[in-house]
Every structure is written in C-alpha cells, then in structure tokens.
Design a protein around this motif. Structure first.
Motif, PDB file in Angstrom:
ATOM      1  N   ARG A   1      -7.288  -5.384   8.626  1.00 54.14           N
ATOM      2  CA  ARG A   1      -6.636  -4.977   7.374  1.00 54.14           C
ATOM      3  C   ARG A   1      -5.356  -4.189   7.626  1.00 54.14           C
ATOM      4  O   ARG A   1      -4.345  -4.400   6.955  1.00 54.14           O
ATOM      5  CB  ARG A   1      -7.602  -4.134   6.543  1.00 54.14           C
ATOM      6  CG  ARG A   1      -7.032  -3.658   5.203  1.00 54.14           C
ATOM      7  CD  ARG A   1      -8.043  -2.819   4.440  1.00 54.14           C
ATOM      8  NE  ARG A   1      -9.257  -3.579   4.151  1.00 54.14           N
ATOM      9  CZ  ARG A   1     -10.448  -3.312   4.682  1.00 54.14           C
ATOM     10  NH1 ARG A   1     -10.596  -2.295   5.535  1.00 54.14           N
ATOM     11  NH2 ARG A   1     -11.495  -4.030   4.380  1.00 54.14           N
TER      12      ARG A   1
ATOM     13  N   GLY B   1     -10.589   0.448   1.548  1.00 53.54           N
ATOM     14  CA  GLY B   1     -11.196  -0.841   1.294  1.00 53.54           C
ATOM     15  C   GLY B   1     -12.618  -1.003   1.779  1.00 53.54           C
ATOM     16  O   GLY B   1     -13.158  -2.110   1.744  1.00 53.54           O
TER      17      GLY B   1
ATOM     18  N   ASP C   1      -7.675   4.846  -0.368  1.00 51.53           N
ATOM     19  CA  ASP C   1      -8.716   3.819  -0.417  1.00 51.53           C
ATOM     20  C   ASP C   1      -8.498   2.868   0.759  1.00 51.53           C
ATOM     21  O   ASP C   1      -7.515   2.134   0.807  1.00 51.53           O
ATOM     22  CB  ASP C   1      -8.628   3.063  -1.747  1.00 51.53           C
ATOM     23  CG  ASP C   1      -9.692   1.981  -1.886  1.00 51.53           C
ATOM     24  OD1 ASP C   1     -10.523   1.823  -0.959  1.00 51.53           O
ATOM     25  OD2 ASP C   1      -9.677   1.274  -2.913  1.00 51.53           O
TER      26      ASP C   1
ATOM     27  N   THR D   1       0.819  -1.218   0.000  1.00 54.44           N
ATOM     28  CA  THR D   1       0.000   0.000   0.000  1.00 54.44           C
ATOM     29  C   THR D   1       0.852   1.266   0.000  1.00 54.44           C
ATOM     30  O   THR D   1       0.346   2.343  -0.319  1.00 54.44           O
ATOM     31  CB  THR D   1      -0.960   0.036   1.206  1.00 54.44           C
ATOM     32  OG1 THR D   1      -0.209   0.128   2.431  1.00 54.44           O
ATOM     33  CG2 THR D   1      -1.842  -1.205   1.247  1.00 54.44           C
TER      34      THR D   1
END
Length: 522
Positions: free
Chosen positions: A512, A409, A407, A346
């Motif tokens: 996450r 998710g 983002d 990421t």
C-alpha cells in the motif's frame, strides 16, 4: 528541460520540503521572491510533534544548540490561557523548542544547500498553466534579470497566506475573518527586580505573577511575557473592539494597553542589543483552510493551505513543516515511478484531517480567551475539568498535535498504527541508538524487535525500498514497527513472533505505501 519540482517559497516550509525531496533523490528548485532571507521577527518557537519530527531528521541539535534529544515539558502548559498541569500525566506529549523563525530558516537553508538544493533569491512565480497531456506544469517567473519560464513535473506553493500559487490555481480559501481583536507586541526591557529568579515569572505589583511564555487572560484582554533566550523579552497584549488608528505603533501605546488589560502599570523600556526588534500592531486575523490542497500537478503546503488565529505556539509553522514531510516522500516516489496507486491522494486526506484538528484547537481557544462574564463562568467550569488527568491529556495532545492518527487501511490496527513513531532506546549489533537516529535518511524502515530477529531473517519481507533493522529494547516496546518516511507507523505488532494474519497485514502495508510486491532477491 523539465525540472522535477519547483517550490514557490523559500521560507521554513519550502526549505523543509526541498530537504525531504533531496533525501529521496529528487533535486528540487526553490524560488523565493525576497532577495535574501528575511530578518523580520516572526514565530518564536516550535511546539508539539514537529519538534520530534525535526529530531528524526537530525535538525534538533543545530536548532537547540544542544546534543541532548528533545525532552517533553512535564510541568505546565496552557490551553486558552488556562493552565494544563502536565505533572498529572505519566508522560507528557508536549515538546517545545524556543527558537526564532529566522534561525529555523538559516538551519534549513544550510541543510538544503548541503543536500545540493538550488535556491534562487529574488525570483517570484507570476503565472502557471498545466499542460493538457498532464506531464508537466509551466511556470512563469520574474527574476532580477527579467522574466523566464520553467517546465516542472510538479509545482508546490509554499508561498504563505497570500499564496500566488493558490490564486493562480483557482483554489478557494474559505474561512472566518476576525476583525474585533487587536494584538500589540514589542521587544522590551523590564527591571531585573521584577523577575522571579526561581520561576522566571514577571512580578506585577497590584496584579500578581505572570508566568513566562504562557498567555494570561483578564476581563479586559490578554497579556503574555516571553523572555526568549538571547533576545529581549517579548511582551504582547490582546484587546477587543479597539478604535481604529493610522498612527504608527509605539512603546507608549503598548504601555497603555498593558495598563488597560492588567489594571496596573508595568515599567517597559526600549529593547537592548542587536535587532531587528518587534514593534507591531495587528488588527484582526483569519482562520482559513484551502478548498483543496492539490490541483493536478500543483500542491499547497503551510500557510498557503491553512492559516489560524487565536492560538499560541506558531500553529501554522508547526503544521506546515509536517505538511512538507508528509508530501515530500510521496512526491518523490511518484517521480521515481515507485509510488503505488493513490499514494499522492493521501497527502490531501491526511493533512486536511490534521488541519481540521487545528481549526478545532483555534476555535476552542478563541472562545476561552474572549472577554465577558459568560466566558469567565465557562472558564471556572473548565478549570474544574482540568483537575482530571484524562482531560489534561486530551487537551495536551490536541495542543501538541499528538492526537493525529492517519488511517492506514487496516481493519483492526495496532494501537500505534497511524501515529507518530514512539520514542525508543534501542540496542543494535552496532551499539545503542535511538529510533530517531535510524530515520534520518528519510527511508521506509522495518524495525524488528522480535525474538531472534525473525522478521529480518525472512527473505520474503526484505526489499531494497525498505531498510530493515534488527534491535533489542530494554524498556517495554512493540516487537515490530513499519515506519513510513514521515515517521508515522504503517504497521505494528506486539507479538513475540507475528502470526500469519499479522504477516499478511505487514505485506499489505508494504504494498500500500511502498509498492513492494515481491522481495528484491526472490
């Protein structure tokens, strides 16, 4: 012995990354090719979200010299040498901190040493190889006492636009080179009677007032006047298609350039006080973004990953410091073995999107400051659009980097999710506190503003990887925020008591980003 992280480059970005890693319990090694910190004048300040980011690490006060938190500029700013009337906005996103780069380096260096970081001055990376088993990278180093080798789990190139790390990794650096533009800059003195005591503007008879720190465009080029606190004023000109010269830059050359740009003479004298002082001519420039920001166990941050021309406010430095904050906690989690799958990926995704926004910013401003009647016509139309508060907000957010939204998710995210944390004044059992003060440990934070601190009292939502703080806010605010260490919102709620769907989204965010699968005391 394997070093956790070797950072090539001891400038602001490398030092910021070292501080972030240290806060997360990782001890990096910084290698800087210069024998001592550079005194060369470079960037003159910080602009945008990075000012708030530094406040969230407790660095705003030593940089600003004031205990007051950062306040947004609510009067005016510039985009493409056109005025942005920030008074049209209820809340301005533009924060500015006028501070020389050498002071930024000094403050970050002192903070890094305080955190136990080792900095080796006069040591330069000359080679690297990544091992086939993928466990480490071998770094060749040239130092004052000769050459030696290091093995590190990761190498981060924070070594500037001509990055050796990037070149050794075989990472391309595509982009555009501008060869038409010449920028001349110098520290100077100007007669005191030319300065408007009320606005600080430089009065130029025969031309008009030039506001401080804001680029000024004419049909013949650009002009700016920047009276930095504690330093002589910095005057700069920008011109196109100037004949090449090998002569050294001089103050007289700048005076002649000012006359061409403004059409009148401005009395510029030599600077006063202790140097070093700026006296330089720069021809051309580049806007480039690396093909990739990572290659195996090698990462790039700052100018090693992206450079920009034709924008003000030190965009490379502002963006690079945020690269460091984004990468630091993710790299530390990987080293500690607590990173969820894909976390390091990421970094590339998120920071490349931010870099693309800066490319857009650079290209748009370059088009608006170029010479020519057609550009003048474009600017007249643009000036009409700038009377609209919505247009001003979009450009102010672009300039400040406040429009960056990662983002996270979530299928239907809260409006704050993915954005930098809002400014909040809070009341906790320990007393009043700003949200920025709760993030200085660089740990994940679940801020609970629900009725009865419902989230904080739920055992299934508590874990030793995440700090939980219950508080109240007098002003309108979300009822709960989950912040990543880089202070971006991973999850948010505005419900007095989040419903089961929101709680499941919170649990998903904990998994996450922080690998939290169960409470610490289940």
């Amino acid at each position: 012995m394997i070093t956790d992280v070797v950072i090539s480059g001891g400038g602001p970005n490398g030092l910021m990354l070292a501080c972030e890693l240290s806060l997360a319990g990782v001890r990096p090694l910084v290698l800087e090719r210069l024998p001592e910190p550079s005194e060369e004048p470079k960037a003159n300040g910080l602009l945008g979200q990075v000012v708030r980011m530094l406040d969230h690490r407790g660095l705003h006060e030593p940089l600003s010299g004031s205990p007051e938190p950062p306040r947004p500029n609510s009067a005016y700013f510039m985009f493409g040498a056109m005025g942005l009337d920030l008074s049209l906005l209820e809340d301005s996103p533009v924060h500015a901190l006028p501070v020389p780069q050498r002071r930024i380096v000094q403050v970050l260096r002192e903070r890094a040493v305080e955190l136990g970081v080792e900095i080796r001055w006069g040591h330069e990376v000359t080679g690297l190889s990544q091992e086939q088993d993928g466990d480490a990278v071998t770094v060749d180093v040239a130092g004052p006492e000769g050459e030696y080798r290091l093995r590190a789990r990761y190498l981060v190139g924070a070594d500037g636009a001509h990055s050796t790390t990037r070149k050794l990794s075989g990472i391309g650096f595509p982009g555009v080179t501008y060869d038409r533009m010449t920028v001349r800059s110098a520290h100077v003195t100007v007669p005191a009677d030319r300065i408007d005591p009320a606005t600080g503007a430089l009065n130029v008879p025969g031309h008009g007032a030039v506001m401080p720190f804001l680029p000024h465009r004419t049909e013949h080029g650009g002009f700016s006047y920047a009276p930095m606190p504690g330093h002589p004023p910095l005057v700069s000109t920008t011109e196109w298609d100037q004949p090449a010269t090998g002569a050294p830059m001089s103050l007289e050359e700048l005076r002649v350039s000012v006359r061409r740009v403004l059409g009148v003479d401005v009395p510029l004298g030599p600077p006063e006080g202790r140097g070093p002082h700026v006296l330089r001519r720069l021809t051309g420039g580049n806007t480039r973004v690396a093909e990739r920001f990572a290659d195996g166990r090698v990462f790039l941050i700052g100018d090693a990953a992206h450079v920009y021309s034709a924008t003000g406010g030190g965009p490379g430095l502002n963006l690079g410091l945020q690269d460091a904050v984004n990468l630091g906690w993710k790299l530390a989690a990987e080293i500690r073995g607590s990173a969820p799958s894909g976390l390091l990926d990421t970094y590339e995704t998120e920071r490349r999107s931010a870099a693309r926004r800066m490319v857009l910013n650079a290209q748009a401003q370059a088009a608006l400051i170029a010479p020519g009647d057609d550009v003048t016509g474009l600017r007249e139309v643009f000036a009409e659009l700038l009377r609209d508060p919505g247009t001003v907000r979009r450009l102010a957010e672009l300039t400040a980097g406040a429009d960056v939204r990662y983002d996270m998710g979530e299928p239907a995210p809260h409006p704050l999710t993915g954005r930098f944390a809002p400014d909040l004044e809070l009341h906790t059992p320990a007393g009043p506190v700003r949200l920025a003060e709760l993030t200085r440990t660089a740990r994940p934070l679940l801020l609970d503003l629900t009725e009865g601190a419902w989230l904080a009292e739920t055992p299934a939502l508590r874990h030793d990887r995440v700090d939980v703080v219950a508080a109240r806010s007098q002003a309108p605010a979300p009822t709960a925020l989950l912040l990543r260490p880089d202070c971006h919102v991973a999850w948010a709620s505005s419900s007095p008591r989040p419903d089961p769907t929101e709680i499941e989204a919170l649990r998903a965010a904990l998994r996450r980003w922080f690998g939290v699968t169960e409470p610490a005391h289940a």
